[in-house]
Design an enzyme around this catalytic site. Structure first.
Site, PDB file in Angstrom:
ATOM      1  N   SER A   1     100.232  38.354   7.918  1.00  0.00           N
ATOM      2  CA  SER A   1     101.616  38.572   7.550  1.00  0.00           C
ATOM      3  C   SER A   1     101.591  37.960   5.852  1.00  0.00           C
ATOM      4  O   SER A   1     102.496  38.273   5.383  1.00  0.00           O
ATOM      5  CB  SER A   1     102.561  37.816   8.244  1.00  0.00           C
ATOM      6  OG  SER A   1     102.105  36.212   8.061  1.00  0.00           O
ATOM      7  N   ARG A   2     100.476  37.755   5.532  1.00  0.00           N
ATOM      8  CA  ARG A   2     100.552  37.404   4.076  1.00  0.00           C
ATOM      9  C   ARG A   2     100.092  38.580   3.067  1.00  0.00           C
ATOM     10  O   ARG A   2     100.367  38.432   1.922  1.00  0.00           O
ATOM     11  CB  ARG A   2      99.192  36.547   3.600  1.00  0.00           C
ATOM     12  CG  ARG A   2      99.194  35.199   4.399  1.00  0.00           C
ATOM     13  CD  ARG A   2     100.490  34.340   4.538  1.00  0.00           C
ATOM     14  NE  ARG A   2     100.235  32.997   5.123  1.00  0.00           N
ATOM     15  CZ  ARG A   2     100.165  32.824   6.547  1.00  0.00           C
ATOM     16  NH1 ARG A   2     100.846  33.645   7.539  1.00  0.00           N
ATOM     17  NH2 ARG A   2     100.220  31.413   6.930  1.00  0.00           N
TER      18      ARG A   2
ATOM     19  N   PRO B   1     102.719  31.776  10.982  1.00  0.00           N
ATOM     20  CA  PRO B   1     102.552  33.022  11.640  1.00  0.00           C
ATOM     21  C   PRO B   1     100.984  33.424  11.207  1.00  0.00           C
ATOM     22  O   PRO B   1     100.360  33.005  10.194  1.00  0.00           O
ATOM     23  CB  PRO B   1     103.422  34.135  10.917  1.00  0.00           C
ATOM     24  CG  PRO B   1     103.785  33.362   9.702  1.00  0.00           C
ATOM     25  CD  PRO B   1     103.717  32.022  10.170  1.00  0.00           C
ATOM     26  N   CYS B   2     100.603  34.502  11.811  1.00  0.00           N
ATOM     27  CA  CYS B   2      99.219  35.015  11.594  1.00  0.00           C
ATOM     28  C   CYS B   2      99.106  35.451  10.098  1.00  0.00           C
ATOM     29  O   CYS B   2      99.805  35.654   9.376  1.00  0.00           O
ATOM     30  CB  CYS B   2      98.792  36.232  12.415  1.00  0.00           C
ATOM     31  SG  CYS B   2      99.087  37.742  11.838  1.00  0.00           S
ATOM     32  N   LEU B   3      97.680  35.086   9.604  1.00  0.00           N
ATOM     33  CA  LEU B   3      97.212  35.397   8.265  1.00  0.00           C
ATOM     34  C   LEU B   3      97.591  36.700   7.835  1.00  0.00           C
ATOM     35  O   LEU B   3      97.951  37.093   6.603  1.00  0.00           O
ATOM     36  CB  LEU B   3      95.868  34.819   7.970  1.00  0.00           C
ATOM     37  CG  LEU B   3      95.460  33.321   7.974  1.00  0.00           C
ATOM     38  CD1 LEU B   3      93.914  33.250   7.979  1.00  0.00           C
ATOM     39  CD2 LEU B   3      96.373  32.727   6.918  1.00  0.00           C
TER      40      LEU B   3
END
Length: 272
Positions: free
Chosen positions: A177-178, A173-175
């Protein structure tokens, strides 16, 4: 049963006649692109959105996979980082990301003569907290995998059945989401996380996340890999490398990797 779903998917694309695929290079949208190409040929176009939340390696994977499939592939720029509703990182952050994506893709599709924009949302995604799905639907996008009832596991099974070598590719998933909800997202922070995950992969690790909160990096690895990694990795060098990227503290999540872990504060399903 799986063969029947594949035929339903093919029939769905045949009815569309022309389609533009929102193509991230992940396992779901790549299967959609593959089936669309098999049915529609040059009447299908895969488009990848490039932004700071996409790892350069993921963009390169998307290019390579599209070339192997044979489908026409283009890259467009999206500017979700210009939207304070996105960078503030609210719980519905993905809504603003997908709004930007489909506000970019829909005019492109109409300009090129594609009546449909389709994405890689699968049947399992509908059971999770996915505010981006709402944004896509509001803009008329369709989700062929979900329409046919294809689950994440079936996506992998179908990909393997169709001979796609990346059928077991980890979800990426896209960064954004971190980061925990409420922590502002910046390009510098995204780049820091991206470099950290790229470094861990260079050590041979495959399934992982680097969760970022303030100055702290929390590394998630599969629970069964934690003991081996702690015993074999050069931890002082790893910490020094993360600190070079801008982190102050480097920790290891003892629970192990779990997709969408930061979403547990909502008491709902995973985001990915």
């Amino acid at each position: 049963m799986l063969a029947e779903k594949l035929e339903q998917l093919r029939s769905l694309f045949a009815e569309m006649d022309r389609a533009l695929i929102a193509y991230s290079g992940g396992i779901d949208s790549t299967l959609v692109a593959k089936v669309a190409w098999d049915v529609l040929g040059d009447r299908a176009l895969a488009v990848t959105a490039e932004s700071p939340s996409l790892l350069p390696e993921d963009l390169e994977d998307a290019r390579v996979q599209a070339a192997e499939i044979g489908i026409a592939h283009e890259v467009v720029q999206t500017h979700e980082m210009d939207n304070p509703n996105y960078t503030a990182n609210p719980v519905n952050r993905c809504y603003f990301c997908k709004s930007e994506l489909h506000d970019t893709l829909k005019p492109l599709a109409l300009e090129r003569g594609y009546p449909y924009v389709v994405d890689g949302v699968n049947a399992d995604d509908l059971q999770d907290y996915r505010p981006g799905i709402q944004a896509a639907k509001e803009r008329g996008a369709r989700s062929p995998l979900a329409e046919v009832g294809i689950t994440k596991l079936e996506v992998r099974e179908l990909s393997r059945m169709l001979g796609l070598p990346w059928w077991d590719k980890p979800a990426q998933p896209c960064l954004s989401s971190r980061f925990p909800y409420g922590e502002e997202i910046t390009i510098t922070k995204l780049q820091r996380v991206g470099r950290a995950e790229r470094y861990l992969r260079s050590l041979g690790l495959k399934t992982l996340r680097v969760r970022s909160e303030g100055d702290t990096a929390r590394i998630e690895l599969p629970a069964e890999d934690i003991k081996t990694c702690v015993a074999t990795l050069d931890l002082p060098t790893l910490v020094a490398e993360f600190q070079r990227y801008g982190f102050v503290y480097v920790t290891l999540d003892l629970e192990g990797f779990r997709s969408g872990k930061l979403n547990q504060v909502l008491g709902v399903g995973a985001l990915g």
